[in-house]
Scaffold this active site. Structure first.
Site, mmCIF file in Angstrom:
data_model
loop_
_atom_site.group_PDB
_atom_site.id
_atom_site.type_symbol
_atom_site.label_atom_id
_atom_site.label_comp_id
_atom_site.label_asym_id
_atom_site.label_seq_id
_atom_site.Cartn_x
_atom_site.Cartn_y
_atom_site.Cartn_z
ATOM 1 N N GLU A 167 0.812 -1.225 -0.127
ATOM 2 C CA GLU A 167 0.052 0.058 0.038
ATOM 3 C C GLU A 167 0.806 1.133 -0.230
ATOM 4 O O GLU A 167 0.568 2.129 0.907
ATOM 5 C CB GLU A 167 -0.950 0.181 1.237
ATOM 6 N N GLU A 207 -6.426 -8.302 0.856
ATOM 7 C CA GLU A 207 -7.047 -7.842 2.088
ATOM 8 C C GLU A 207 -8.736 -7.681 2.049
ATOM 9 O O GLU A 207 -8.674 -6.686 1.214
ATOM 10 C CB GLU A 207 -6.440 -6.822 2.826
HETATM 11 C C1 BGP Z 1 -4.312 -2.003 5.448
HETATM 12 C C2 BGP Z 1 -2.832 -2.858 5.906
HETATM 13 C C3 BGP Z 1 -3.097 -3.755 6.828
HETATM 14 C C4 BGP Z 1 -4.168 -3.611 8.013
HETATM 15 C C5 BGP Z 1 -5.325 -3.001 7.433
HETATM 16 C C6 BGP Z 1 -6.437 -2.440 8.389
HETATM 17 O O1 BGP Z 1 -3.980 -0.714 5.183
HETATM 18 O O2 BGP Z 1 -2.349 -3.323 4.712
HETATM 19 O O3 BGP Z 1 -1.892 -3.980 7.634
HETATM 20 O O4 BGP Z 1 -3.934 -3.385 9.346
HETATM 21 O O5 BGP Z 1 -5.157 -1.716 6.517
HETATM 22 O O6 BGP Z 1 -5.999 -1.446 8.831
HETATM 23 P P1 BGP Z 1 -6.174 -0.925 10.365
HETATM 24 O O7 BGP Z 1 -5.298 -2.088 10.994
HETATM 25 O O8 BGP Z 1 -5.406 0.408 10.696
HETATM 26 O O9 BGP Z 1 -7.743 -1.121 10.818
#
Ligand code: BGP
Length: 466
Positions: free
Chosen positions: A163, A372
């Protein structure tokens, strides 16, 4: 439900090293800048143990195997594998990942591996000052070379940088250790160096591992216009081009969208872009695109005279506390009256994943892997199964829309739930839970308790198998 999913569809789940492994200074691992940025109010590293995948990987992969996972997307920790010096390997760290791969092989699970998920070793940060310095790109390449040499025979899907777009938009994860203002000034340079690192990793992968596939990972946020007012459409295009398209063009086609570079250049220093850089960026051809999807946005026109407002994310998990950004003469974001939101004010939008898949596919015509997708909830268990019906509804809705996207013609390789087990959220602590498997942080042994969604996903994978 109509089954559009191909026989070899990669059903799976995701984690990242710094969010799940714990053991942050064990067996030769050094701290990463992400470790430094996830301290609790007492200054302790809250991911020091986290879900402790480092000591539980066998149990976790067994659970994954029993669930029927076909793919596991995780990251290789640079500070575990090459903690101190370019080219100097930490054998204990390397051994750990071989053991993880052994377990995955046992259950026939394909590894998909991210090479950089926010964990720049502090040693390199101190030496070069971070990603804004090109020497960090060389250091990353030394790390990547070790990964390819060591694991190239066992891993056939690599992701370069997690990302870069979200990192650019929001910072954090140790990129702004020297303050937000400094990061803002540097973020175009950081992004340029990510793009160079990505391009070099793609080329090196093709050179060293001709059978492997490699690509970028984007955090994509589709944008709707608030109304059919023409200026609202322009506003939606403005933000989508700035947070999605700009990065995809750079990482996939090696091309800077000039007017957006200039837009960001108003508050950030422009990177030095040499002719050689341009050649390199254009020479890297990804084999597939990995996408992370959580939510969509709504945009409307923001008048020139309006007051600018920075986005203030809801980090506490109290619904309704997020403040939407306003960029006068460009766009502002607002709530979507058609959608529910999570406790962290992320819009729950299954159709959005279909929109994203179509938008990206029609621009690049490359196979796509969802690396994800998932939802955070406040959850607690005293040992019993968590009844996470909200997560089941979220996943069910999104997976159905993936099926429709396949019908629409999108080449979708697979789908990974974020996250396989509860882990440290990137900005909101350990209690923002995403897992299919509950992790009891209150006990030393970090007990694993599969949630109802784990059982549901297992059934789904079974039934989808043709
Ligand atoms: C994405 C990332 C992850 C994960 C997810 C959820 O941007 O790749 O690493 O953490 O988001 O985000 P958060 O943990 O801030 O809720």
């Amino acid at each position: 439900m109509k089954n559009n999913f191909p026989k070899d569809f990669l059903w799976g789940a995701s984690i990242s090293a710094y969010q799940a492994e714990g053991a942050i200074q064990e067996d030769g691992k050094v701290l990463s800048i992400a470790d430094l940025s996830t301290r609790d109010e007492n200054g302790n590293c809250t991911n020091a143990i986290s879900s402790d995948f480092y000591h539980h990987y066998k149990e976790d992969i067994r659970l994954m195997g029993e669930m029927g996972a076909k793919v596991f997307r995780f990251s290789l920790a640079w500070p575990r594998i090459m903690p101190e010096q370019e080219g100097v390997r930490n054998e204990a760290g390397i051994r750990f990942y071989h053991q993880v791969l052994d377990e995955l092989e046992k259950y026939g699970i394909t590894p998909v591996v991210t090479l950089f998920h926010y964990d720049l070793p502090v040693t390199f940060q101190e030496r070069y000052g971070g990603w804004q310095d090109r020497r960090t790109v060389d250091a990353y390449m030394a790390f990547v070379r070790i990964c390819f040499e060591e694991f190239g025979g066992r891993i056939h899907h690599f992701l370069t940088i997690n990302e870069p777009d979200i990192l650019f938009m929001y910072g954090g994860h140790g990129l702004d250790l020297d303050g937000r203002d400094k990061w803002k000034k540097d973020r175009l340079k950081i992004n340029h160096n990510f793009a160079l690192a990505h391009a070099r990793a793609v080329n090196l992968c093709h050179e060293m591992l001709p059978d492997a596939k490699v690509g970028p990972v984007f955090g994509y946020v589709p944008v709707y216009a608030e109304s059919c007012r023409p200026l609202d459409k322009i506003a939606a295009m403005n933000i989508s081009e700035r947070q999605n398209h700009f990065f995809q063009e750079l990482f996939l086609n090696g091309r800077y969208v000039r007017h957006i570079l200039e837009f960001y250049g108003k508050e950030s220093e422009l990177p030095e872009i040499t002719e050689e850089d341009e050649k390199l960026l254009r020479s890297a051809h990804s084999d597939f695109i990995a996408l992370n999807y959580y939510k969509s946005d709504v945009a409307k026109w923001c008048e020139e005279e309006a007051r600018a407002q920075e986005m203030q994310g809801n980090v506490g998990g109290k619904k309704g506390t997020c403040v939407y950004p306003k960029v006068p003469g460009c766009y502002e974001l607002c709530a979507n009256p058609y959608l529910e939101r999570t406790d962290w004010d992320w819009e729950i939008d299954p159709t959005g994943i279909r929109v994203m898949l179509r938008e990206v596919y029609q621009n690049y015509y490359l196979p796509i892997l969802i690396t994800e997708n998932g939802v955070a909830c406040h959850e607690h268990s005293e040992g019993e199964e968590v009844q996470d019906d909200a997560r089941i509804a979220y996943l069910d809705g999104h997976i159905r829309e993936c099926g429709k996207a396949i019908e629409d013609g999108v080449e979708l390789m697979g789908y990974c739930v974020w996250s396989f087990l509860d882990l440290m959220s990137t900005g909101h602590g350990a209690y923002k839970r995403y897992g299919l498997v509950y992790v009891d942080y209150e006990t030393e042994e970090r007990k694993r308790i599969p949630k109802k969604s784990y059982r549901w996903y297992k059934e789904l994978i079974e039934n989808y198998e043709v």
